[in-house]
Enzyme design. Structure first.
Site: not given
Lengths: 435, 435
Positions: B18, B130, B137, B206
């Site tokens: 942040g 993303e 990446i 992930k």
């Protein structure tokens, strides 16, 4: 997903990429419809001669020579014919009739990109071109979108599979350039006339496209410095191996903060074997991107091939079709940065110069003076003298590595050395990249 | 670009990511405005306690504890607080008030993804993420868009930098897991409580996100097979080196055509050192994607770090802002394929089993029979006997490589072997991937 009328897709060109796009569109019709929310109907394929022999994947009844009518009936036009004309004219017609366009035509984009993008922006249409650089590797979209909030500082790409195959063969087998080229030709990796690849015209076009996206600047093709691989010798490859380097044809797009401009260049260069680009073998491509916040990124994959390139075309086609279904503009590039594309003479890189000199006292000092008089700072010197059957050669081989120096200064050094009495010959001048 | 009113951006969270997002938004304000076509105005940063000590990059006057009011005033909400609640609730509020949301919250997406995406679709808002997988990446966007016209068959990812750092240290220095973990902690690569990383909870989240995008299927986190790296031994690492392998923690998402389903799993595995993933060192991440048309692709870069992740967040923010300026929906995923996520027991992989057995005649035959009785086919056997000061050990080390076998069959083999009189101990059971 809401129901939506079928979208009419026109294909221009039925070559190796076009035939694969047609096949995949037909085979994956249901899947594509599910992803888009509308059916993608291939309404026709424009070719020069409907009777030419061609791939069995192409449905004959879709062939037409009337590209203009086809374009006017389509919602989205996919241009895969290549070349500058009539591709340019067809794309302009498609955009002006409100169609989004997908193209893989790097030569056209590198030559007439600004005209095409301006037209697209004026009429509110979109031009997609993921397939134009590095085949199936998604690099255009990451540059246009993923890194849109970051600042790219450098791109180094292996963007031509033919030349990477040739250099890799020279590296792994000791072959000369001519031998490796002949093998690449026999395997279909290189064309009968290999000029576009080995003289780096193809890579230069891709470099221009990458640089324009990365730096938001128009990059005319004639400002891209270009040097092919035809002069790379087996001796240079072997010397690189000894020093822990490998020779690659690199397309480099670099922000030069000092000079407030960018450098776009394609040339063979030494790169460390442990660098991610050093491990890119065979006909593979890879694009290494450095950005201020993201750090180092690399995108790797098959750089060419009909079916691989077709994957990128279809990705763009799905994007264009989704945009059609959903409305609203898609991607947009701008050239707001408008940076100067600097000539190669002012670009600083490290160099490695190899020469044969007389093996006499004072020779090294003479040579070192030539470098220092042009303010080129020497980082390393390796001297070796060949001894043949106990007889010491009268010439020594000097391998001189420089700190970063301008191309102009280095060329002056080379010119002066070549005229010097103590230097017999200069056998190699090559840039060192990736530091 | 047309003139457009400034867009109001709310930031939730002021941690390592942040604070970098805030800094980059402020430093690059003009550049971002040029790219978007509208100014991005950071209207506030929601935190739990405005008086906590924090990064100097955070402008104090923007801090607020009233997240709800901030969300209601914003055009786009960037959620970087992490955790399930209140992040879930805030994102739902933002979407329901019509704002697009950018998040890096992988735990939330892996746990409540379907609810969030359904809400976004119902209200016509967009959820960008993303930054949730592999830091800077660009992998989400290529999967959602670039490969949208292709069929992904397999993803193998090194998606956790901490475990890759630990395994790489064990590989390059011979350290044990505990030693390498301690070093990773001292360098800040691993947290004081490293469970989420070393037990592969982070990688499993992930993997669930990647698999859902690649296969257009909901992937509940509890269906992801998960095995951490805490049991990887220095001996396994050394044996891998001898055999030309390296041990990596791989997140694997695979389409199993035979079984008409997908496998999503995270576990340590042997992979060839020459495989592109084998060269991914230190805390770097890489995602290797195989698709029907595109072939093999790899995406490589920094997987974590505040500023790197901030790059991905800003890329999404620019996309969301452009969509705001231009209108129309952005990305959309669907779960139309709805494939079954298969349990690990039916997944076929190659294995390498290392055991200590009595060095007697007939032992190898006994062991081979155990494999064949469970229909596990042996590909390679290496036997070695330690000789210490001229005295031959009474036990032999057997390293047995199998052809692809189901997890269930292999576990049966291991169980039976462990109860066998001729086997002293089973020292290693590990999968072999990347073929």
């Amino acid at each position: 997903m809401t129901e939506y009328r079928p979208l009419k897709i026109a294909l221009l060109g039925a070559g190796s990429v076009g035939s694969q796009v047609a096949r995949l569109m037909i085979e994956n019709k249901a899947e594509l419809a599910a992803r888009v929310g509308a059916e993608l109907e291939l309404i026709g394929i424009a070719v020069r001669d409907v009777n030419s022999p061609r791939n069995a994947d192409i449905p004959k009844e879709l062939l037409t020579t009337d590209a203009q009518s086809l374009i006017l009936s389509a919602d989205i036009v996919v241009e895969l014919m290549g070349g500058l004309e009539p591709a340019r004219n067809y794309i302009l017609q498609a955009l002006n009739s409100g169609s989004d366009v997908v193209t893989a035509n790097k030569a056209l984009l590198a030559t007439h990109g600004p005209e095409l993008f301006d037209t697209a922006e004026q009429v509110g249409a979109q031009l997609y071109f993921e397939a134009a650089v590095a085949g199936a590797i998604p690099i255009i979209r990451p540059l246009r979108e993923s890194l849109a909030g970051d600042k790219v500082t450098r791109i180094m790409g292996i963007v031509n599979g033919t030349t990477n195959y040739i250099l890799d063969q020279m590296d792994s087998t000791g072959a000369t350039f001519d031998q490796a080229l002949a093998e690449a030709q026999s395997l279909g990796y290189a064309e009968a006339d290999p000029t576009a690849d080995v003289e780096a015209y193809d890579a230069a076009q891709k470099a221009a496209i990458l640089a324009s996206l990365a730096f938001h600047t128009e990059v005319p093709l004639e400002k891209v410095y270009r040097e092919g691989i035809t002069k790379v010798t087996a001796e240079q490859i072997q010397a690189a191996q000894r020093d822990g380097y490998v020779i690659k044809l690199l397309a480099i797009c670099e922000r030069l903060a000092d000079a407030d401009g960018i450098s776009v260049r394609v040339h063979p260069a030494l790169i460390d074997r442990t660098h991610p680009l050093g491990a890119v073998r065979g006909a593979f491509n890879a694009v290494f991107v450095e950005a201020e916040a993201a750090g180092s990124l690399m995108f790797y994959g098959a750089g060419a091939g009909g079916v691989q390139t077709a994957s990128a075309v279809l990705g763009d086609l799905v994007s264009a079709a989704k945009r059609h279904v959903a409305g609203g503009p898609g991607l947009a590039d701008s050239v707001h940065a408008n940076l100067e594309v600097l000539p190669i003479d002012v670009v600083n890189t490290r160099f490695q110069v190899t020469l044969e000199a007389k093996d006499e006292p004072g020779v090294l000092a003479t040579i070192a003076n030539v470098f220092s008089s042009r303010s080129v700072s020497i980082e390393t010197v390796e001297q070796s003298v060949r001894v043949d059957k106990g007889v010491r050669s009268k010439t020594a081989t000097l391998e001189i590595g420089t700190h970063a120096a301008s191309n102009k200064a280095l060329q002056d050094v080379v010119q002066t050395l070549s005229e010097s009495d103590v230097v017999d010959s200069i056998t190699s001048v090559i840039r060192v990249e990736g530091i």
